[in-house]
Design a protein around this motif. Structure first.
Motif, PDB file in Angstrom:
ATOM      1  N   LEU A 143       1.330  -1.134   0.339  1.00 48.96           N
ATOM      2  CA  LEU A 143      -0.029   0.121  -0.085  1.00 48.96           C
ATOM      3  C   LEU A 143       0.424   1.204   0.304  1.00 48.96           C
ATOM      4  CD1 LEU A 143      -2.875  -0.888   2.646  1.00 48.96           C
ATOM      5  CD2 LEU A 143      -3.106  -0.483   0.126  1.00 48.96           C
ATOM      6  N   ALA A 144       2.007   0.945   0.670  1.00 55.03           N
ATOM      7  CA  ALA A 144       3.433   3.083   1.099  1.00 55.03           C
ATOM      8  C   ALA A 144       3.691   2.719  -0.574  1.00 55.03           C
ATOM      9  CB  ALA A 144       4.631   2.322   2.066  1.00 55.03           C
ATOM     10  N   ARG A 145       4.039   1.404  -1.055  1.00 51.00           N
ATOM     11  CA  ARG A 145       4.453   1.450  -2.461  1.00 51.00           C
ATOM     12  C   ARG A 145       3.598   2.357  -3.555  1.00 51.00           C
ATOM     13  NH1 ARG A 145       6.431  -3.412  -6.412  1.00 51.00           N
ATOM     14  NH2 ARG A 145       7.452  -2.302  -7.585  1.00 51.00           N
ATOM     15  N   THR A 146       2.014   1.584  -3.507  1.00 54.58           N
ATOM     16  CA  THR A 146       1.133   2.106  -4.107  1.00 54.58           C
ATOM     17  C   THR A 146       0.316   3.892  -3.913  1.00 54.58           C
ATOM     18  OG1 THR A 146       0.038   0.068  -4.289  1.00 54.58           O
ATOM     19  CG2 THR A 146      -1.656   1.736  -4.800  1.00 54.58           C
ATOM     20  N   TRP A 147       0.503   4.095  -2.611  1.00 50.45           N
ATOM     21  CA  TRP A 147       0.602   5.583  -2.366  1.00 50.45           C
ATOM     22  C   TRP A 147       1.692   6.593  -3.122  1.00 50.45           C
ATOM     23  CZ3 TRP A 147      -4.043   7.312  -2.403  1.00 50.45           C
ATOM     24  CH2 TRP A 147      -5.145   6.615  -1.285  1.00 50.45           C
ATOM     25  N   ARG A 148       2.925   5.642  -3.072  1.00 53.11           N
ATOM     26  CA  ARG A 148       4.320   6.659  -3.580  1.00 53.11           C
ATOM     27  C   ARG A 148       4.630   7.117  -5.028  1.00 53.11           C
ATOM     28  NH1 ARG A 148       7.709   2.863   0.346  1.00 53.11           N
ATOM     29  NH2 ARG A 148       7.835   5.024   2.507  1.00 53.11           N
ATOM     30  N   ALA A 149       3.854   5.904  -5.606  1.00 53.38           N
ATOM     31  CA  ALA A 149       3.776   5.788  -7.182  1.00 53.38           C
ATOM     32  C   ALA A 149       2.256   6.675  -7.456  1.00 53.38           C
ATOM     33  CB  ALA A 149       3.041   3.903  -7.261  1.00 53.38           C
ATOM     34  N   LEU A 150       1.414   6.628  -6.566  1.00 47.43           N
ATOM     35  CA  LEU A 150       0.276   7.646  -7.735  1.00 47.43           C
ATOM     36  C   LEU A 150       0.597   9.013  -7.084  1.00 47.43           C
ATOM     37  CD1 LEU A 150      -2.897   6.010  -5.789  1.00 47.43           C
ATOM     38  CD2 LEU A 150      -2.208   6.564  -8.420  1.00 47.43           C
ATOM     39  N   ALA A 151       1.098   9.470  -6.011  1.00 46.77           N
ATOM     40  CA  ALA A 151       2.308  11.078  -5.629  1.00 46.77           C
ATOM     41  C   ALA A 151       2.937  11.199  -7.008  1.00 46.77           C
ATOM     42  CB  ALA A 151       3.272  10.639  -4.400  1.00 46.77           C
ATOM     43  N   GLU A 152       3.808  10.163  -7.460  1.00 46.17           N
ATOM     44  CA  GLU A 152       4.253  10.947  -8.681  1.00 46.17           C
ATOM     45  C   GLU A 152       3.891  10.628  -9.780  1.00 46.17           C
ATOM     46  OE1 GLU A 152       7.576  11.134  -8.569  1.00 46.17           O
ATOM     47  OE2 GLU A 152       8.433  10.350  -6.882  1.00 46.17           O
ATOM     48  N   ILE A 153       2.336  10.685 -10.316  1.00 51.55           N
ATOM     49  CA  ILE A 153       1.857  10.522 -11.392  1.00 51.55           C
ATOM     50  C   ILE A 153       0.435  11.575 -11.151  1.00 51.55           C
ATOM     51  CG2 ILE A 153      -0.293   9.621 -11.856  1.00 51.55           C
ATOM     52  CD1 ILE A 153       0.470   6.351 -11.360  1.00 51.55           C
ATOM     53  N   ASP A 154       0.621  11.960  -9.955  1.00 55.95           N
ATOM     54  CA  ASP A 154       0.151  12.917  -9.757  1.00 55.95           C
ATOM     55  C   ASP A 154       0.650  14.070  -9.354  1.00 55.95           C
ATOM     56  OD1 ASP A 154      -2.578  11.788  -9.991  1.00 55.95           O
ATOM     57  OD2 ASP A 154      -2.477  11.580  -7.903  1.00 55.95           O
ATOM     58  N   LEU A 155       1.712  13.950  -9.629  1.00 57.73           N
ATOM     59  CA  LEU A 155       2.924  15.205  -9.107  1.00 57.73           C
ATOM     60  C   LEU A 155       2.601  16.419 -10.215  1.00 57.73           C
ATOM     61  CD1 LEU A 155       5.050  16.842  -7.512  1.00 57.73           C
ATOM     62  CD2 LEU A 155       6.965  15.677  -8.970  1.00 57.73           C
ATOM     63  N   LYS A 156       2.515  16.415 -11.406  1.00 56.69           N
ATOM     64  CA  LYS A 156       2.805  17.152 -12.453  1.00 56.69           C
ATOM     65  C   LYS A 156       1.763  17.825 -12.639  1.00 56.69           C
ATOM     66  CE  LYS A 156       6.656  16.039 -14.956  1.00 56.69           C
ATOM     67  NZ  LYS A 156       7.820  15.458 -16.138  1.00 56.69           N
ATOM     68  N   SER A 157       0.493  16.964 -12.469  1.00 58.10           N
ATOM     69  CA  SER A 157      -1.270  17.245 -13.553  1.00 58.10           C
ATOM     70  C   SER A 157      -1.879  18.081 -11.993  1.00 58.10           C
ATOM     71  CB  SER A 157      -1.595  16.286 -13.940  1.00 58.10           C
ATOM     72  OG  SER A 157      -1.791  14.560 -13.243  1.00 58.10           O
ATOM     73  N   ASN A 158      -1.909  17.033 -10.174  1.00 57.51           N
ATOM     74  CA  ASN A 158      -2.327  18.222 -10.013  1.00 57.51           C
ATOM     75  C   ASN A 158      -1.651  17.687  -8.106  1.00 57.51           C
ATOM     76  OD1 ASN A 158      -4.242  17.807  -7.492  1.00 57.51           O
ATOM     77  ND2 ASN A 158      -5.878  16.912  -8.617  1.00 57.51           N
ATOM     78  N   PRO A 159      -0.304  18.714  -8.012  1.00 54.87           N
ATOM     79  CA  PRO A 159       0.113  18.748  -7.108  1.00 54.87           C
ATOM     80  C   PRO A 159      -0.651  18.390  -5.348  1.00 54.87           C
ATOM     81  CG  PRO A 159       0.298  20.424  -7.800  1.00 54.87           C
ATOM     82  CD  PRO A 159      -0.571  19.614  -8.650  1.00 54.87           C
ATOM     83  N   GLU A 160      -1.868  19.196  -5.237  1.00 54.00           N
ATOM     84  CA  GLU A 160      -2.433  18.905  -3.938  1.00 54.00           C
ATOM     85  C   GLU A 160      -3.198  17.362  -3.900  1.00 54.00           C
ATOM     86  OE1 GLU A 160      -6.309  20.892  -1.368  1.00 54.00           O
ATOM     87  OE2 GLU A 160      -5.513  21.504  -3.716  1.00 54.00           O
TER      88      GLU A 160
END
Length: 439
Positions: A143-160
């Motif tokens: 789960l931690a790995r998943t949320w970290r991957a989502l953070a990387e994906i959302d970084l450019k389009s939706n930083p919040e």
């Protein structure tokens, strides 16, 4: 001999295998005496994967990966092996089949999500990763790995959203140096310079050898005009990574901002010679030549860069500025008009205001009063008024016989100039006298 005997025994026809001495029985139950062929092959494939023999694993698993196969593990292992071999399409298909057979396999969904992210299939990646976060009983580290991957994906389009993703990751695992670096990138993307600087400082304390963290930290310090601290960060990083081009370019960029062109130019010339195809370094070199008073050296570089990126508004603005310095305003004006017609492409309001100001000056040199006023109208809500631009407005209105507006602008210019522009002040006073007699 024992091995050979075993081989021969299993190679005999089934009837022959049953002919055992009277009273002899197998020590192993009949159903366990020989594992199913598919299970044995799967075990061999997993052993190959464990030993890094991914091509062998693919060879073993492919015959098992049929439509009739109901073991999700076969497809997951095949997807993993193909993924490692960079066979993206084959890996994605195998992972998807594994998920279709076992939808609550968080590992398969995460693997497929990460693969889609690398393939640039962002919506598909996010769909799989978010589905993985909803699987009950999923391991905390997954789960931690998943949320970290989502953070990387959302970084450019939706930083919040990326920030929320990272906070979710930290509920399942302690902070890592990579988490600190991601948090700093998120703060920077959100436009919170103070928070970004603080976050980069924390990340730098955890990862002093990271080039990316050093670059981000130095960038934020430079933006806050803390040049000496930025230089210390870059010096420390360069001591650990001597000759690193990214660090050298960042330092040269910082020197340009401080007006230290003599120090920046030779470094950038050397970097450009080593990496002639590096557009960022090439652009810095053009800026350095322009700042050093050599627009004739900058102009051909900008021309080449514009051929490769004809719609880059920053390039258009800087190239036009160089043309203006070379007294080639007729060539600069259309470039600037094209740039300001795409306001959403500018990195900041300040950059758009600068381009509009450049356009006003170019149009004034070309005696294009209408474009001067249009350019100033773009600039006005974005940047504070100043004497040079007020004078441009007054002259444009005067040229277009806007008597009242011209007189008001000339008076405003005189109140702003403070004796800094004697020639223009004399002209404004003379025009006010003429305009006062115009009815």
């Amino acid at each position: 001999m024992r091995i050979l005997a075993a081989v021969l025994l299993f190679s005999l026809p089934a009837a022959a295998q049953m002919e055992m001495p009277p009273g002899t029985t197998s020590a192993v139950p009949q159903e366990q005496a020989k594992p199913p062929a598919s299970q044995a092959t799967l075990a061999k494939a997993e052993d190959a994967i464990a030993n890094g023999k991914y091509a062998d694993a693919v060879t073993l698993l492919t015959p098992l990966a049929t439509e009739a196969q109901s073991n999700a593990r076969v497809f997951y292992d095949l997807g993993f092996a193909q993924d490692t071999l960079n066979h993206d399409i084959e890996a994605a298909a195998a992972y998807a089949k594994s998920i279709s057979l076992k939808s609550d396999d968080a590992g398969a969904r995460i693997s497929l999500g990460l693969l889609y992210a690398r393939m640039g299939e962002t919506p598909k990646a996010e769909e799989q990763l978010r589905a993985a976060t909803k699987i009950e009983g999923a391991e905390k580290d997954l789960l931690a790995r998943t949320w970290r991957a989502l953070a990387e994906i959302d970084l450019k389009s939706n930083p919040e959203m990326a920030r929320n993703d990272l906070l979710s990751a930290l509920k399942y695992a302690p902070e890592t140096p990579d988490d600190a670096a991601t948090a700093a990138e998120i703060a920077e993307a959100m436009g919170d310079d103070a928070a970004a600087e603080q976050a980069y400082a924390h990340a730098f304390s955890l990862s002093p050898a990271s080039v990316d963290v050093a670059l981000g930290y130095a960038r934020m310090l430079t933006r806050s005009k803390k040049f000496s601290q930025a230089d210390q960060v870059l010096t420390s990083a360069l001591a650990q990574h001597p000759g690193n081009h990214a660090l050298m370019a960042e330092r040269a960029s910082e020197q340009l901002l401080q007006g230290k062109t003599e120090a920046a130019v030779p470094v950038l010339e050397s970097l450009h010679a080593d990496e002639p195809g590096n557009a960022a370094v090439t652009m810095l070199l053009a800026r350095a030549y322009s700042a050093a008073g050599s627009p004739e050296k900058a102009e051909p570089i900008y021309t080449a860069l514009l051929k490769a990126s004809p719609n880059d508004v920053t390039l258009m603005t800087e190239a036009a500025d160089t043309l203006i310095r070379l007294r080639r305003s007729p060539e600069a004006e259309p470039l600037l008009q094209k740039a300001v017609s795409q306001p959403d492409k500018f990195p900041s309001k300040a950059a758009l205001a600068q381009a509009a100001g450049e356009l006003a000056f170019a149009a004034s040199s070309n005696k294009d009063a209408v474009t001067v006023l249009k350019a100033l109208a773009i600039r006005e809500p974005l940047a504070p008024s100043s004497a040079p631009f007020t004078f441009l407005a007054a002259s444009a209105h005067d040229t277009l016989h806007h008597t009242k507006q011209a007189a008001e602008a000339y008076r405003q210019f005189l109140s702003q100039s403070g004796g800094k522009y004697p020639d223009q002040e004399w002209q404004a006073q003379q025009r006010l006298q003429v305009l006062s007699r115009t009815k």
